[in-house]
Each structure stands twice: as structure tokens, then as C-alpha cells.
Write a protein that holds these residues in place. Structure first.
Motif, PDB file in Angstrom:
ATOM      1  N   UNK A   3       0.844  -1.193   0.000  1.00 35.59           N
ATOM      2  CA  UNK A   3       0.000   0.000   0.000  1.00 35.59           C
ATOM      3  C   UNK A   3       0.875   1.236   0.000  1.00 35.59           C
ATOM      4  N   UNK A   4       0.486   2.202  -0.824  1.00 34.99           N
ATOM      5  CA  UNK A   4       1.229   3.449  -0.957  1.00 34.99           C
ATOM      6  C   UNK A   4       0.297   4.611  -0.678  1.00 34.99           C
ATOM      7  N   UNK A   5       0.777   5.593   0.068  1.00 35.99           N
ATOM      8  CA  UNK A   5      -0.038   6.762   0.396  1.00 35.99           C
ATOM      9  C   UNK A   5       0.781   8.016   0.152  1.00 35.99           C
ATOM     10  N   UNK A   6       0.309   8.854  -0.777  1.00 40.83           N
ATOM     11  CA  UNK A   6       0.982  10.113  -1.062  1.00 40.83           C
ATOM     12  C   UNK A   6       0.432  11.228  -0.171  1.00 40.83           C
ATOM     13  N   UNK A   7       1.272  12.213   0.066  1.00 39.46           N
ATOM     14  CA  UNK A   7       0.850  13.407   0.786  1.00 39.46           C
ATOM     15  C   UNK A   7       1.712  14.572   0.334  1.00 39.46           C
ATOM     16  N   UNK A   8       1.276  15.784   0.669  1.00 37.10           N
ATOM     17  CA  UNK A   8       2.095  16.961   0.390  1.00 37.10           C
ATOM     18  C   UNK A   8       1.634  17.802  -0.774  1.00 37.10           C
ATOM     19  N   UNK A   9       0.595  17.383  -1.469  1.00 34.87           N
ATOM     20  CA  UNK A   9       0.104  18.196  -2.572  1.00 34.87           C
ATOM     21  C   UNK A   9      -0.571  19.455  -2.070  1.00 34.87           C
ATOM     22  N   UNK A  10      -0.919  20.327  -3.021  1.00 36.21           N
ATOM     23  CA  UNK A  10      -1.591  21.558  -2.646  1.00 36.21           C
ATOM     24  C   UNK A  10      -1.533  22.582  -3.745  1.00 36.21           C
ATOM     25  N   UNK A  11      -1.853  23.809  -3.367  1.00 32.21           N
ATOM     26  CA  UNK A  11      -1.857  24.938  -4.297  1.00 32.21           C
ATOM     27  C   UNK A  11      -0.624  25.787  -4.048  1.00 32.21           C
ATOM     28  N   UNK A  12       0.096  26.113  -5.112  1.00 29.54           N
ATOM     29  CA  UNK A  12       1.309  26.917  -4.994  1.00 29.54           C
ATOM     30  C   UNK A  12       1.385  27.853  -6.189  1.00 29.54           C
ATOM     31  N   UNK A  13       2.013  28.996  -5.991  1.00 26.81           N
ATOM     32  CA  UNK A  13       2.207  29.932  -7.097  1.00 26.81           C
ATOM     33  C   UNK A  13       3.363  29.487  -7.976  1.00 26.81           C
ATOM     34  N   UNK A  14       3.330  29.896  -9.210  1.00 26.53           N
ATOM     35  CA  UNK A  14       4.428  29.593 -10.132  1.00 26.53           C
ATOM     36  C   UNK A  14       5.745  30.081  -9.535  1.00 26.53           C
TER      37      UNK A  14
END
Length: 124
Positions: A3-14
Motif C-alpha cells: 500500500x502506498x499513500x501520497x501526501x504533500x500536494x496543494x496549491x502553490x504559485x508559479x
């Protein structure tokens, strides 16, 4: 079953940075080939980084080379993706993937295990 679980995504400016993390249910990734992929709406899933614990260096396609890296300080059961100088075209759902292999794998069909994905959105 891995099982793999990603985290850390989100909204960021260029121009900004994000660090994604992938935690696994296995005790160690030794003996596994690992990949980070992304998929934008209407596009095919594409590789952004690949690594094996037996390889000297990770692989990065030209689209992210010099901006994305897999840090070398990963614990044996996690793998991160450091993304710098992000661009709007990097917006996608990002997935980590794994397969038991000592050979580096670059195609989605080569991977047996996938995380659920994490959304990365880069605003201009």
C-alpha cells in the motif's frame, strides 16, 4: 500487497516549491523500483522521476530535469519528490508507484502498486 499513500500536494504559485511524500506498508523499498507519475485532465499518465535502490542516480525526463529531485535522505520505506520552480503546466494529480524489481522502470504498465494520488495545482 503493497500500500502506498501520497501526501504533500496543494496549491502553490508559479516559481514555488512543494515536497511530496510517499509512505508504504512495506518495511523497506530495497529490491523495489519506484516511480513518481503525474496525470493532468485529458492527458496520459507520465513519468516525472524513477529510482531503484540499486541505481546510482534517479531518472528524470527533460520536462522536469533540474527542477524535480528525489531526495537522498529517504527512509527505507518512504520516498519523496522535491519539486522546485513549479510551473502552471506541472498542475496534475501526482502518483507514486512501486514494483519489485532491481531494474529501473519508466512506463506505468511496468508498475504493480499505486497510491491514490495527490493534487498539485500551480497558479500563474
Amino acid at each position: 500487497q503493497v500500500q502506498l499513500v501520497e501526501s504533500g500536494g496543494g496549491l502553490v504559485q508559479a516559481g514555488g516549491s512543494l515536497r511530496l511524500s510517499c509512505a508504504s506498508s512495506v518495511r523497506t523499498f530495497v529490491g523495489y523500483s519506484l516511480g513518481w507519475f503525474r496525470q493532468a485532465p485529458g492527458k496520459e499518465r507520465e513519468l516525472v522521476a524513477a529510482i531503484t535502490w540499486s541505481a546510482a542516480s534517479p531518472y528524470y525526463p527533460d520536462s522536469v530535469k533540474g527542477r524535480f529531485t528525489i531526495p537522498r535522505d529517504n527512509a527505507e520505506h518512504t520516498v519523496a519528490l522535491q519539486m522546485n520552480n513549479l510551473k502552471p503546466e506541472d498542475t496534475a494529480v501526482y502518483y507514486c508507484a512501486a514494483v519489485r524489481s532491481y531494474d529501473m522502470k519508466k512506463h506505468p504498465a511496468d508498475y504493480a502498486y499505486w497510491g491514490q494520488g495527490t493534487q498539485v495545482t500551480v497558479s500563474s
